[in-house]
Design an enzyme around this catalytic site. Structure first.
Site, PDB file in Angstrom:
ATOM      1  N   HIS A 158      40.952 -18.915   1.485  1.00 16.03           N
ATOM      2  CA  HIS A 158      41.893 -19.788   2.186  1.00 16.03           C
ATOM      3  C   HIS A 158      43.160 -18.988   2.451  1.00 16.03           C
ATOM      4  O   HIS A 158      43.319 -17.876   1.942  1.00 16.03           O
ATOM      5  CB  HIS A 158      42.174 -21.058   1.386  1.00 16.03           C
ATOM      6  CG  HIS A 158      42.859 -20.832   0.075  1.00 16.03           C
ATOM      7  ND1 HIS A 158      42.299 -20.121  -0.963  1.00 16.03           N
ATOM      8  CD2 HIS A 158      44.087 -21.218  -0.375  1.00 16.03           C
ATOM      9  CE1 HIS A 158      43.125 -20.092  -1.989  1.00 16.03           C
ATOM     10  NE2 HIS A 158      44.223 -20.740  -1.657  1.00 16.03           N
ATOM     11  N   HIS A 199      46.436 -19.450   1.781  1.00 17.00           N
ATOM     12  CA  HIS A 199      47.659 -19.438   0.988  1.00 17.00           C
ATOM     13  C   HIS A 199      48.079 -17.988   0.776  1.00 17.00           C
ATOM     14  O   HIS A 199      47.224 -17.103   0.613  1.00 17.00           O
ATOM     15  CB  HIS A 199      47.450 -20.131  -0.371  1.00 17.00           C
ATOM     16  CG  HIS A 199      47.550 -21.628  -0.291  1.00 17.00           C
ATOM     17  ND1 HIS A 199      46.930 -22.462  -1.188  1.00 17.00           N
ATOM     18  CD2 HIS A 199      48.217 -22.434   0.592  1.00 17.00           C
ATOM     19  CE1 HIS A 199      47.205 -23.733  -0.865  1.00 17.00           C
ATOM     20  NE2 HIS A 199      47.977 -23.740   0.203  1.00 17.00           N
ATOM     21  N   ASP A 226      49.149 -16.179  -1.573  1.00 16.98           N
ATOM     22  CA  ASP A 226      48.702 -15.372  -2.724  1.00 16.98           C
ATOM     23  C   ASP A 226      47.256 -14.885  -2.573  1.00 16.98           C
ATOM     24  O   ASP A 226      46.746 -14.179  -3.441  1.00 16.98           O
ATOM     25  CB  ASP A 226      48.897 -16.125  -4.054  1.00 16.98           C
ATOM     26  CG  ASP A 226      48.139 -17.438  -4.133  1.00 16.98           C
ATOM     27  OD1 ASP A 226      48.113 -18.170  -3.137  1.00 16.98           O
ATOM     28  OD2 ASP A 226      47.573 -17.735  -5.217  1.00 16.98           O
ATOM     29  N   HIS A 227      46.627 -15.233  -1.442  1.00 19.41           N
ATOM     30  CA  HIS A 227      45.249 -14.773  -1.205  1.00 19.41           C
ATOM     31  C   HIS A 227      45.122 -13.884   0.031  1.00 19.41           C
ATOM     32  O   HIS A 227      44.062 -13.312   0.269  1.00 19.41           O
ATOM     33  CB  HIS A 227      44.302 -15.975  -1.085  1.00 19.41           C
ATOM     34  CG  HIS A 227      44.189 -16.745  -2.356  1.00 19.41           C
ATOM     35  ND1 HIS A 227      43.072 -16.723  -3.160  1.00 19.41           N
ATOM     36  CD2 HIS A 227      45.099 -17.529  -3.007  1.00 19.41           C
ATOM     37  CE1 HIS A 227      43.282 -17.479  -4.229  1.00 19.41           C
ATOM     38  NE2 HIS A 227      44.507 -17.966  -4.168  1.00 19.41           N
ATOM     39  N   HIS A 286      41.032 -28.108  -1.697  1.00 19.36           N
ATOM     40  CA  HIS A 286      42.283 -27.441  -2.069  1.00 19.36           C
ATOM     41  C   HIS A 286      43.460 -27.893  -1.191  1.00 19.36           C
ATOM     42  O   HIS A 286      44.490 -27.245  -1.150  1.00 19.36           O
ATOM     43  CB  HIS A 286      42.064 -25.924  -1.979  1.00 19.36           C
ATOM     44  CG  HIS A 286      43.172 -25.122  -2.585  1.00 19.36           C
ATOM     45  ND1 HIS A 286      43.710 -25.396  -3.823  1.00 19.36           N
ATOM     46  CD2 HIS A 286      43.879 -24.052  -2.103  1.00 19.36           C
ATOM     47  CE1 HIS A 286      44.677 -24.533  -4.081  1.00 19.36           C
ATOM     48  NE2 HIS A 286      44.815 -23.711  -3.041  1.00 19.36           N
ATOM     49  N   ASP A 320      40.414 -21.147  -4.783  1.00 18.78           N
ATOM     50  CA  ASP A 320      41.220 -22.226  -5.376  1.00 18.78           C
ATOM     51  C   ASP A 320      40.581 -23.565  -5.039  1.00 18.78           C
ATOM     52  O   ASP A 320      40.280 -23.836  -3.875  1.00 18.78           O
ATOM     53  CB  ASP A 320      42.634 -22.212  -4.798  1.00 18.78           C
ATOM     54  CG  ASP A 320      43.435 -21.007  -5.248  1.00 18.78           C
ATOM     55  OD1 ASP A 320      42.860 -20.131  -5.915  1.00 18.78           O
ATOM     56  OD2 ASP A 320      44.641 -20.952  -4.920  1.00 18.78           O
ATOM     57  N   HIS A 349      42.559 -16.718 -11.767  1.00 15.72           N
ATOM     58  CA  HIS A 349      43.656 -17.483 -11.164  1.00 15.72           C
ATOM     59  C   HIS A 349      44.394 -18.229 -12.284  1.00 15.72           C
ATOM     60  O   HIS A 349      44.491 -19.453 -12.312  1.00 15.72           O
ATOM     61  CB  HIS A 349      43.100 -18.465 -10.113  1.00 15.72           C
ATOM     62  CG  HIS A 349      44.107 -18.871  -9.070  1.00 15.72           C
ATOM     63  ND1 HIS A 349      44.915 -19.971  -9.224  1.00 15.72           N
ATOM     64  CD2 HIS A 349      44.433 -18.338  -7.869  1.00 15.72           C
ATOM     65  CE1 HIS A 349      45.690 -20.107  -8.152  1.00 15.72           C
ATOM     66  NE2 HIS A 349      45.426 -19.116  -7.315  1.00 15.72           N
TER      67      HIS A 349
END
Ligand SMILES: [Zn+2]
Ligand SMILES: [Zn+2]
Length: 294
Positions: free
Chosen positions: A61, A63, A65-66, A137, A206, A262
Site C-alpha cells: 500500500h 503509506h 513508511d512502505h 487497512h 499492514d 511492523h
C-alpha cells in the site's frame, strides 16, 4: 533455496534498531524480489542485496513508511547504469499517487519501469507465482502470497530408453504423473528423481485481522504478519493487528512458521516475543537484517 532478508521491521517510523518496512527475497538464481520499500531501504541493502539484481517490487500500500524508499533506490539504480526493466506492482486504484511520487524535480530513470496495478488475480512467472489479496487497512492495500512451483530433476534418458518411454509418452507422463507401458505402471518420480515440493510465503503488509484468505494462503511455509500492537488498548480503532491476532491468523492458515513484523516503537522486542509465546510456539519476532532460509 530461497532467502528472506528483513530490511525494515518498524511500524511507521525508524527507530535506532529498526528501519521502516521492506523485505527482500533472494530467489534461487540470485534474483532479488522486494516487498515494500520504506525510507532508507537502499542503505539497509548494502552488502546484502544488489539493487541491480532486483527484478520486481511488490508494494502492499502507499503509506509513506512502505514506499518512500523507492525514489532513492531508483536513482541509485540509474547511477549504477541499470538497463534491465524494473517491474513494480501496486494495489488497484493507486497509480495516480504512484505517478505523483515519481514527479519530484529532476527525477528520471534511464531504464524502463513498468507499474502494474493488481488486486486478487494470480500472476504466474517462470517458476514462481504471486497471488495478491485485498486486506483491511483503510486505504487500498493488499497482501501477497508468493509461491514456488513444484520442481523435478531431468528425465534419466538411459532409464527411459530401458523402460520404453519415448516420443509423446513424455508429455503424457508430465501431465498424468504416471504412465502404463506393457502392463507396468511407471511414475514420473521413477525416471526423474524425487519431486521437490514448492514453497509458499504469505506477507500481509499492514492490516486489521482478516477472517478469510485466498486458498493459496493456507498451509504456507511462512506467514509474515504485521503485529503493530500488543494490546487492544494501544491498538484502539487503527487498521492494524495485535500479536494475538497475528497468532490467530497463523493458526487459521496452518502456517508452519509465523514471523511478526511492523513493530511499534513503544515495545521492546522481548515484550513482543513474550506475548507471542502465549499464543503461538512457532512465532519469531523479525529484526532488521534477520535472514531466514527456506
Ligand atoms: Zn506501515
Ligand atoms: Zn500503513
Amino acid at each position: 533455496m530461497m532467502k528472506i532478508i528483513f530490511l525494515g521491521t518498524s511500524a511507521s517510523k525508524p527507530t535506532s534498531e529498526r528501519n521502516p518496512s521492506s523485505i527482500a527475497l533472494q530467489y534461487n538464481n540470485g534474483e532479488f524480489i522486494l516487498f515494500d520499500c520504506g525510507e532508507g531501504t537502499q542503505r539497509q541493502m548494502i552488502k546484502k542485496v544488489s539493487p541491480m539484481k532486483i527484478s520486481k517490487i511488490f508494494i502492499t500500500h502507499l503509506h509513506a513508511d512502505h514506499i518512500i524508499g523507492l525514489v532513492g533506490l531508483i536513482q541509485s539504480m540509474k547511477l549504477n547504469g541499470r538497463t534491465q526493466l524494473l517491474h513494480i506492482f501496486i494495489p488497484k486504484d493507486t497509480i495516480e499517487y504512484m505517478n505523483q511520487l515519481f514527479s519530484i524535480p529532476y527525477f528520471s530513470a534511464d531504464f524502463d519501469i513498468l507499474i502494474t496495478e493488481v488486486f486478487d488475480e494470480k500472476i504466474e512467472f517462470d517458476s514462481y507465482w504471486i497471488r495478491p489479496f485485498p486486506v483491511s487497512h483503510g486505504v487500498p492495500a493488499i497482501g501477497y502470497v508468493f509461491g514456488v512451483n513444484d520442481s523435478r530433476g531431468k528425465f534419466n534418458k538411459k532409464l527411459c530408453d530401458e523402460l520404453g518411454i519415448k516420443g509423446e509418452m513424455f508429455a503424457i507422463l508430465e501431465k498424468n504423473r504416471e504412465i502404463e507401458i506393457n502392463g507396468r505402471r511407471i511414475s514420473i518420480e521413477e525416471v526423474t528423481g524425487k519431486i521437490k515440493k514448492g514453497k509458499k510465503i504469505v506477507y500481509t503488509g499492514d492490516t486489521e485481522k482478516l477472517d478469510s484468505f485466498p486458498e493459496e494462503a493456507y498451509n504456507c511455509d511462512i506467514l509474515i504478519h504485521e503485529s503493530t500492537f500488543i494490546s487492544q488498548e494501544d491498538k484502539k480503532e487503527t487498521y492494524h493487528s495485535t500479536v494475538k491476532e497475528a497468532c490467530e491468523v497463523a493458526k487459521l492458515l496452518s502456517a508452519k512458521k509465523l514471523i511478526l513484523t511492523h513493530i511499534s516503537q513503544r515495545y521492546e522486542t522481548s515484550e513482543v516475543a513474550e506475548e507471542s509465546k502465549k499464543y503461538c510456539e512457532n512465532a519469531i519476532v523479525a529484526e532488521d537484517f534477520m535472514e531466514i532460509k527456506i
